[in-house]
Motif scaffolding. Sequence first.
Motif, short mmCIF file in Angstrom:
data_model
loop_
_atom_site.label_atom_id
_atom_site.label_comp_id
_atom_site.label_asym_id
_atom_site.label_seq_id
_atom_site.Cartn_x
_atom_site.Cartn_y
_atom_site.Cartn_z
N VAL A 89 1.01 -1.22 0.08
CA VAL A 89 0.03 0.04 0.21
C VAL A 89 0.94 1.40 -0.07
CG1 VAL A 89 -1.85 1.19 1.12
CG2 VAL A 89 -1.83 -1.11 1.17
N LEU A 90 2.05 1.17 0.68
CA LEU A 90 2.87 2.39 0.69
C LEU A 90 3.68 2.75 -0.63
CD1 LEU A 90 4.31 4.35 2.68
CD2 LEU A 90 5.97 2.70 3.06
N ALA A 91 3.85 1.47 -1.36
CA ALA A 91 4.43 1.57 -2.57
C ALA A 91 3.47 2.24 -3.55
CB ALA A 91 4.88 0.13 -2.98
N ALA A 92 2.23 1.84 -3.35
CA ALA A 92 1.23 2.24 -4.24
C ALA A 92 1.00 3.86 -3.93
CB ALA A 92 -0.33 1.64 -3.98
N PHE A 93 1.12 4.19 -2.82
CA PHE A 93 0.95 5.72 -2.27
C PHE A 93 1.96 6.52 -3.01
CE2 PHE A 93 1.88 9.20 0.58
CZ PHE A 93 0.57 9.82 0.62
N VAL A 94 3.32 5.87 -2.89
CA VAL A 94 4.55 6.63 -3.43
C VAL A 94 4.33 6.86 -5.23
CG1 VAL A 94 6.86 6.57 -3.82
CG2 VAL A 94 5.95 6.18 -1.52
N ASN A 95 4.02 5.63 -5.73
CA ASN A 95 3.50 5.91 -7.16
C ASN A 95 2.77 6.54 -7.51
OD1 ASN A 95 5.56 3.87 -7.85
ND2 ASN A 95 4.44 2.22 -7.53
N GLY A 96 1.48 6.80 -6.84
CA GLY A 96 0.47 7.56 -7.07
C GLY A 96 0.99 9.12 -7.09
N LEU A 97 2.12 9.62 -5.92
CA LEU A 97 2.67 10.71 -5.78
C LEU A 97 3.38 10.92 -6.99
CD1 LEU A 97 3.20 10.99 -2.16
CD2 LEU A 97 1.34 12.10 -3.43
N ALA A 98 4.10 9.86 -7.47
CA ALA A 98 5.14 10.10 -8.64
C ALA A 98 4.20 10.65 -9.90
CB ALA A 98 5.82 8.86 -8.87
N LEU A 99 3.10 9.82 -10.18
CA LEU A 99 2.38 9.93 -11.35
C LEU A 99 1.96 11.51 -11.35
CD1 LEU A 99 0.28 6.68 -11.37
CD2 LEU A 99 1.76 7.59 -13.36
N LEU A 100 1.32 12.04 -10.24
CA LEU A 100 0.99 13.31 -10.13
C LEU A 100 1.99 14.26 -10.20
CD1 LEU A 100 -1.37 13.18 -6.96
CD2 LEU A 100 -2.05 13.25 -9.15
N GLY A 101 3.37 14.14 -9.83
CA GLY A 101 4.57 14.99 -9.90
C GLY A 101 4.96 15.06 -11.49
N LEU A 102 4.86 13.90 -11.86
CA LEU A 102 5.27 13.61 -13.34
C LEU A 102 4.41 14.51 -14.31
CD1 LEU A 102 7.31 12.29 -15.47
CD2 LEU A 102 5.66 10.44 -15.22
N SER A 103 3.06 14.38 -14.09
CA SER A 103 2.08 15.09 -14.80
C SER A 103 2.37 16.48 -14.73
CB SER A 103 0.74 14.79 -14.29
OG SER A 103 0.49 13.38 -14.39
N VAL A 104 2.58 17.04 -13.53
CA VAL A 104 2.95 18.44 -13.46
C VAL A 104 3.97 18.97 -14.16
CG1 VAL A 104 3.34 20.34 -11.90
CG2 VAL A 104 1.66 18.54 -11.05
N TRP A 105 5.03 18.09 -14.35
CA TRP A 105 6.15 18.53 -15.04
C TRP A 105 5.87 18.61 -16.44
CZ3 TRP A 105 9.38 15.58 -18.39
CH2 TRP A 105 10.35 16.37 -18.89
N ILE A 106 5.31 17.57 -16.90
CA ILE A 106 4.97 17.48 -18.21
C ILE A 106 4.20 18.70 -18.79
CG2 ILE A 106 3.93 16.17 -20.35
CD1 ILE A 106 4.63 13.52 -18.85
N ILE A 107 3.24 19.03 -18.06
CA ILE A 107 2.20 20.15 -18.44
C ILE A 107 3.21 21.45 -18.40
CG2 ILE A 107 0.65 21.67 -17.47
CD1 ILE A 107 -0.87 18.90 -16.65
N PHE A 108 4.18 21.64 -17.38
CA PHE A 108 5.15 22.63 -17.36
C PHE A 108 5.92 22.83 -18.48
CE2 PHE A 108 9.04 24.72 -16.14
CZ PHE A 108 8.56 25.99 -15.58
N GLU A 109 6.51 21.66 -18.77
CA GLU A 109 7.32 21.70 -20.10
C GLU A 109 6.54 22.02 -21.25
OE1 GLU A 109 10.85 21.40 -20.45
OE2 GLU A 109 10.72 21.73 -18.08
N SER A 110 5.30 21.52 -21.37
CA SER A 110 4.61 21.84 -22.42
C SER A 110 4.44 23.26 -22.68
CB SER A 110 3.15 20.90 -22.48
OG SER A 110 3.57 19.59 -22.33
N VAL A 111 3.90 23.96 -21.65
CA VAL A 111 3.72 25.51 -21.69
C VAL A 111 5.10 26.08 -22.40
CG1 VAL A 111 3.22 27.56 -20.39
CG2 VAL A 111 1.89 25.19 -19.89
N GLN A 112 6.13 25.84 -21.73
CA GLN A 112 7.40 26.27 -22.04
C GLN A 112 7.63 25.94 -23.49
OE1 GLN A 112 9.52 28.23 -20.18
NE2 GLN A 112 7.64 28.04 -18.88
N ARG A 113 7.11 24.93 -24.00
CA ARG A 113 7.74 24.50 -25.66
C ARG A 113 6.49 25.42 -26.31
NH1 ARG A 113 10.54 20.12 -27.57
NH2 ARG A 113 12.16 19.87 -25.98
#
Length: 342
Positions: free
Chosen positions: A125-149
Amino acid sequence: MSQRHDQHDHDHEHDHGHDSHDHGAAHSHKPAKAKSHDHDHGHGHGHHHHGSSNETRLTWALVITALFMVVEVAGGVISGSLALIADAVHMLTDSASLLLALIALRIAKRPADALFSYGRARHEVLAAFVNGLALLGLSVWIIFESVQRLITPHPVVGETMLIVAALGFAANLLSFLILRDGEDSLNLRGALLHVLSDLLGSAAAMAAAVVIMLTGWVPIDPILSAFVALLIVRSGWRVTQESAHILLEGAPRDLDPDALAHELAAAVPGVTGIHHLHAWSLTDKHPVMTLHAVLAEGTDRDAALGAILQQLKARFGDVHATVQIEQVACGERCGEPAPLKA
């Protein structure tokens, strides 16, 4: 789960004196070999087989993802495609998430001991929680980079982008198919979502490459990347929310304590009331419950206890239940803590 004694934190179940009122608590410290109806230990043992299956699937998916990540990094740098670079970063986080899920699965297979009396299933369950947070953080990074592009466009080599994206799609599809047929668990679901997000990312990169090759319109690359990131946010939030609910000792989603208390009292002969009902989960598949059952005078305690446990098992499956049998409701003597005030 193997036979073990309850050592949970619901102290009100055990703090009051056992001679203060007539009861037979389902929490017992008898040797495991002694004949007793105190616990429902009919937990399934097929979990280890499925765990081994999931471990094999996670290992293969990790190997495929890690190997192709190197290819996609090179392709992204050569072609100048944000979609490929984002997908390569995706694969890096995917590799980490798959490794984390694999480690958690192996730890969860360890038997219960004095330090972890319920076993180590919560690591998944802890691994799933960390993976979920990683997905959210990754999404924010991609959106930020998309705006920059979009603000500052970069040249993209469509042909190279298409070839690498197509290879990435094949690799991600293979990993997805390997994981899809594994035993459902929150841990595997979190890892699967990482691979699925990569699969969508590769598909978006292929579509962007075709558009760039046909029209030369470069902004399609960051636009599709941002669209995929938004799709990932929803899944990432769901996994994070579900795992956080379990880690915070939340009751199973489909459980209404008041309704269950009335249901048990109506279904089990001799039970006049159910109170102090508490429920939480070790994992999304293993609910845990404690409750006090008040019996009418002359009721067979063992029969009532067995019937209660059967009702709980029929309703919740692999449930670990502790039932305290009382002749008279213990009331304040149970030491039920008052609700915390905000």
